[in-house]
Write a protein that holds these residues in place. Structure first.
Motif, mmCIF file in Angstrom:
data_model
loop_
_atom_site.group_PDB
_atom_site.id
_atom_site.type_symbol
_atom_site.label_atom_id
_atom_site.label_comp_id
_atom_site.label_asym_id
_atom_site.label_seq_id
_atom_site.Cartn_x
_atom_site.Cartn_y
_atom_site.Cartn_z
ATOM 1 N N PRO A 232 -21.275 31.245 109.379
ATOM 2 C CA PRO A 232 -21.706 31.122 107.987
ATOM 3 C C PRO A 232 -20.600 31.653 107.079
ATOM 4 O O PRO A 232 -19.991 32.682 107.364
ATOM 5 N N VAL A 233 -20.328 30.923 106.016
ATOM 6 C CA VAL A 233 -19.296 31.331 105.055
ATOM 7 C C VAL A 233 -20.006 31.909 103.836
ATOM 8 O O VAL A 233 -20.707 31.199 103.115
ATOM 9 N N HIS A 234 -19.823 33.207 103.653
ATOM 10 C CA HIS A 234 -20.399 33.898 102.501
ATOM 11 C C HIS A 234 -19.291 34.125 101.483
ATOM 12 O O HIS A 234 -18.139 34.370 101.853
ATOM 13 N N VAL A 235 -19.651 34.060 100.215
ATOM 14 C CA VAL A 235 -18.687 34.288 99.140
ATOM 15 C C VAL A 235 -19.078 35.562 98.414
ATOM 16 O O VAL A 235 -20.246 35.768 98.065
ATOM 17 N N LEU A 236 -18.094 36.420 98.227
ATOM 18 C CA LEU A 236 -18.265 37.651 97.472
ATOM 19 C C LEU A 236 -17.644 37.392 96.105
ATOM 20 O O LEU A 236 -16.423 37.385 95.958
ATOM 21 N N ASP A 237 -18.499 37.115 95.132
ATOM 22 C CA ASP A 237 -18.007 36.768 93.805
ATOM 23 C C ASP A 237 -17.523 37.976 93.014
ATOM 24 O O ASP A 237 -16.617 37.877 92.208
ATOM 25 N N ARG B 297 -19.325 36.427 110.933
ATOM 26 C CA ARG B 297 -19.482 35.598 109.733
ATOM 27 C C ARG B 297 -18.117 35.541 109.061
ATOM 28 O O ARG B 297 -17.220 36.297 109.415
ATOM 29 N N LEU B 298 -17.980 34.694 108.091
ATOM 30 C CA LEU B 298 -16.775 34.689 107.271
ATOM 31 C C LEU B 298 -17.156 35.167 105.878
ATOM 32 O O LEU B 298 -18.228 34.819 105.367
ATOM 33 N N LEU B 299 -16.298 35.962 105.279
ATOM 34 C CA LEU B 299 -16.520 36.459 103.923
ATOM 35 C C LEU B 299 -15.296 36.097 103.094
ATOM 36 O O LEU B 299 -14.187 36.543 103.375
ATOM 37 N N SER B 300 -15.531 35.262 102.103
ATOM 38 C CA SER B 300 -14.470 34.810 101.206
ATOM 39 C C SER B 300 -14.519 35.625 99.915
ATOM 40 O O SER B 300 -15.598 35.859 99.366
#
Length: 194
Positions: free
Chosen positions: A48-53, A122-125
């Motif tokens: 899952p690719v999560h984005v940290l805005d 997971r991936l954190l962008s």
């Protein structure tokens, strides 16, 4: 200890399999390695690719699920990745790509396996820093699509990492988020309004 890879939504996997089976989708992809691959290409290790805005000054972070990424394996290594996204009609194939993040993700996953502790990868962008990390989440009961980085979770910056952040060095969230908070906090210039 093995990593506990969360299961991807079935429609996301089906959309990737359909794209891999489409000569047009593969031929038009900007992925010479995938187009030139000899042998079957299989999607593996859905992350899952999560984005940290944003990161608040207190270090509290909120993430949102942006998609699922599958490494596309041909033979014994990944040659590309496939990205899916959530649409109003459900999960759909987005695009194939290749480049340094594919090999860096594969390397970071091997490193994580060697840690000897169970994690959910997971991936954190972090778009504001042009940074992608492998997020090793400690709560194996989470479904992969929700949650936020816990202080004891590990973040492994993928290469290329921003200047001053070493790639492939695991950091506890509690240690790395303050450094990242400092990087994304705007600097007030002397004489500027507060």
């Amino acid at each position: 200890m093995p990593l506990h890879v969360p299961p991807a939504p079935a429609p996301a996997l089906r959309s990737v399999l359909t794209a891999l089976g489409s000569p047009t989708a593969v031929r038009e992809a900007p992925t010479p390695a995938l187009r030139a691959a000899q042998g079957p290409a299989t999607p593996e290790l859905p992350l899952p690719v999560h984005v940290l805005d944003r990161i608040t000054p207190e270090g509290i972070s909120a993430t949102r699920l942006a998609g699922w990424r599958f490494l596309i394996r041909v033979g014994d290594h990944a040659v590309a990745a496939a990205e899916t996204m959530l649409t109003p009609d459900g999960w759909a194939f987005s695009h194939f790509f290749e480049g340094p993040y594919v090999t860096s993700t594969e390397r970071a996953l091997r490193q994580a396996e060697a840690l000897g502790q169970p994690y959910q990868p997971r991936l954190l962008s972090m778009p504001s820093l042009y940074m992608l990390t492998l997020w090793l989440h400690g709560d194996l009961s989470d479904d992969g699509a929700t949650g936020h980085p816990a202080p004891a979770d590990l973040l492994v910056p993928l290469a290329p990492a921003p200047p001053g952040i070493p790639a492939h060095v695991p950091h506890r969230v509690a240690e790395l988020l303050p450094v990242l908070t400092h990087r994304v906090t705007p600097i007030r210039l002397m004489g500027s309004p507060a």
